[in-house]
Design a protein around this motif. Structure first.
Motif, short mmCIF file in Angstrom:
data_model
loop_
_atom_site.label_atom_id
_atom_site.label_comp_id
_atom_site.label_asym_id
_atom_site.label_seq_id
_atom_site.Cartn_x
_atom_site.Cartn_y
_atom_site.Cartn_z
N VAL A 27 -1.20 21.25 -14.62
CA VAL A 27 -0.44 20.30 -13.77
C VAL A 27 -0.74 19.14 -13.82
N ARG A 28 0.52 17.97 -14.06
CA ARG A 28 0.14 16.58 -14.21
C ARG A 28 0.04 16.19 -12.85
N VAL A 29 -1.29 15.61 -12.63
CA VAL A 29 -1.60 15.38 -11.38
C VAL A 29 -1.84 13.71 -11.20
N LEU A 30 -0.97 13.03 -9.85
CA LEU A 30 -1.17 11.80 -9.60
C LEU A 30 -1.96 11.65 -8.27
N THR A 31 -2.99 10.89 -8.31
CA THR A 31 -3.85 10.45 -7.02
C THR A 31 -3.08 9.27 -6.33
N LEU A 32 -2.94 9.61 -4.71
CA LEU A 32 -2.64 8.52 -4.10
C LEU A 32 -3.75 8.31 -3.23
N ASP A 33 -4.23 7.27 -3.19
CA ASP A 33 -5.60 6.81 -2.45
C ASP A 33 -5.94 5.31 -2.22
N LEU A 34 -6.69 4.91 -1.49
CA LEU A 34 -7.00 3.52 -1.33
C LEU A 34 -8.11 3.08 -2.28
N ALA A 35 -8.74 4.19 -2.65
CA ALA A 35 -9.89 4.24 -3.58
C ALA A 35 -9.66 3.63 -4.93
N GLU A 36 -10.75 2.82 -5.56
CA GLU A 36 -10.28 2.43 -6.94
C GLU A 36 -10.36 3.70 -7.95
N GLY A 37 -9.50 3.59 -8.99
CA GLY A 37 -9.08 4.54 -10.00
C GLY A 37 -8.14 5.44 -9.64
N ALA A 38 -7.56 5.30 -8.42
CA ALA A 38 -6.28 6.28 -7.99
C ALA A 38 -5.19 5.73 -8.92
N ASP A 39 -4.34 6.73 -9.17
CA ASP A 39 -3.00 6.54 -10.10
C ASP A 39 -1.88 5.72 -9.29
N LEU A 40 -2.00 5.88 -7.95
CA LEU A 40 -1.05 5.09 -6.93
C LEU A 40 -1.98 4.74 -5.80
N HIS A 41 -1.87 3.47 -5.79
CA HIS A 41 -2.91 3.00 -4.72
C HIS A 41 -1.94 2.49 -3.72
N ALA A 42 -2.11 3.26 -2.32
CA ALA A 42 -1.43 3.06 -1.08
C ALA A 42 -2.01 3.70 0.20
N ASP A 43 -1.65 2.97 1.39
CA ASP A 43 -2.14 3.40 2.50
C ASP A 43 -1.34 4.53 3.01
N VAL A 44 -1.59 5.70 3.26
CA VAL A 44 -0.49 6.79 3.85
C VAL A 44 0.01 6.26 5.16
N ALA A 45 -0.82 5.61 5.89
CA ALA A 45 -0.25 5.19 7.04
C ALA A 45 0.91 4.21 7.10
N ASP A 46 0.98 3.44 5.87
CA ASP A 46 2.21 2.52 5.61
C ASP A 46 3.23 3.03 5.04
N PRO A 47 4.43 3.16 5.69
CA PRO A 47 5.34 3.96 5.29
C PRO A 47 6.18 3.23 4.00
N GLU A 48 6.08 2.00 4.05
CA GLU A 48 7.02 1.17 3.09
C GLU A 48 5.82 1.25 1.52
N ALA A 49 4.60 1.30 1.80
CA ALA A 49 3.73 1.70 0.73
C ALA A 49 4.02 3.10 0.31
N VAL A 50 3.95 4.02 0.91
CA VAL A 50 4.41 5.43 0.35
C VAL A 50 5.64 5.54 -0.06
N ARG A 51 6.56 5.07 0.48
CA ARG A 51 7.90 5.05 -0.28
C ARG A 51 7.98 4.33 -1.64
N ALA A 52 7.15 3.11 -1.61
CA ALA A 52 6.97 2.56 -3.00
C ALA A 52 6.45 3.48 -4.11
N ALA A 53 5.23 3.94 -3.73
CA ALA A 53 4.47 4.91 -4.45
C ALA A 53 5.60 6.08 -5.20
N ALA A 54 6.07 6.55 -4.20
CA ALA A 54 7.21 7.92 -4.28
C ALA A 54 8.07 7.39 -5.57
N ALA A 55 8.78 6.03 -5.01
CA ALA A 55 9.60 5.62 -6.02
C ALA A 55 9.20 5.62 -7.42
#
Length: 101
Positions: A27-55
């Motif tokens: 499976v192609r895996v994308l990590t979404l995290d606040l930690a360094e090295g994540a594929d997508l850097h976003a705070d899951v508590a921030d809906p705008e940041a999550v929408r941007a990551a999803a886009a």
């Protein structure tokens, strides 16, 4: 066709274990995290940041909601309101935000 997974909190703990397992299955895996090295850097508590990551990811086949924090470790009557709000925002609203996005 290769499936794509997004794993919140994917840089540590259960999220990292899920990422490794899914990657081992091809499976192609994308990590979404606040930690360094994540594929997508976003705070899951921030809906705008999550929408941007999803886009940025395009369509996904698998979502693993693994992001979470422990929060204040105190008797309930000693937990500050902002500590409770942050814990709830990450652990509950963060799951809602990622599913909705």
């Amino acid at each position: 066709m290769t499936r794509t997974a997004v794993i919140t909190g994917g840089m540590s703990g259960l999220g990292a274990a899920a990422a490794a397992r899914l990657a081992a299955d091809g499976v192609r895996v994308l990590t979404l995290d606040l930690a360094e090295g994540a594929d997508l850097h976003a705070d899951v508590a921030d809906p705008e940041a999550v929408r941007a990551a999803a886009a940025a990811t395009g369509p996904i086949d698998i979502l693993v909601n693994s992001a979470g924090i422990v929060g204040p470790n105190a008797p309930l009557w000693q937990v500050p309101a902002d500590g409770w709000a942050r814990t709830f925002a990450v652990n509950v609203t963060g799951t809602f935000n990622t599913c909705q996005a």
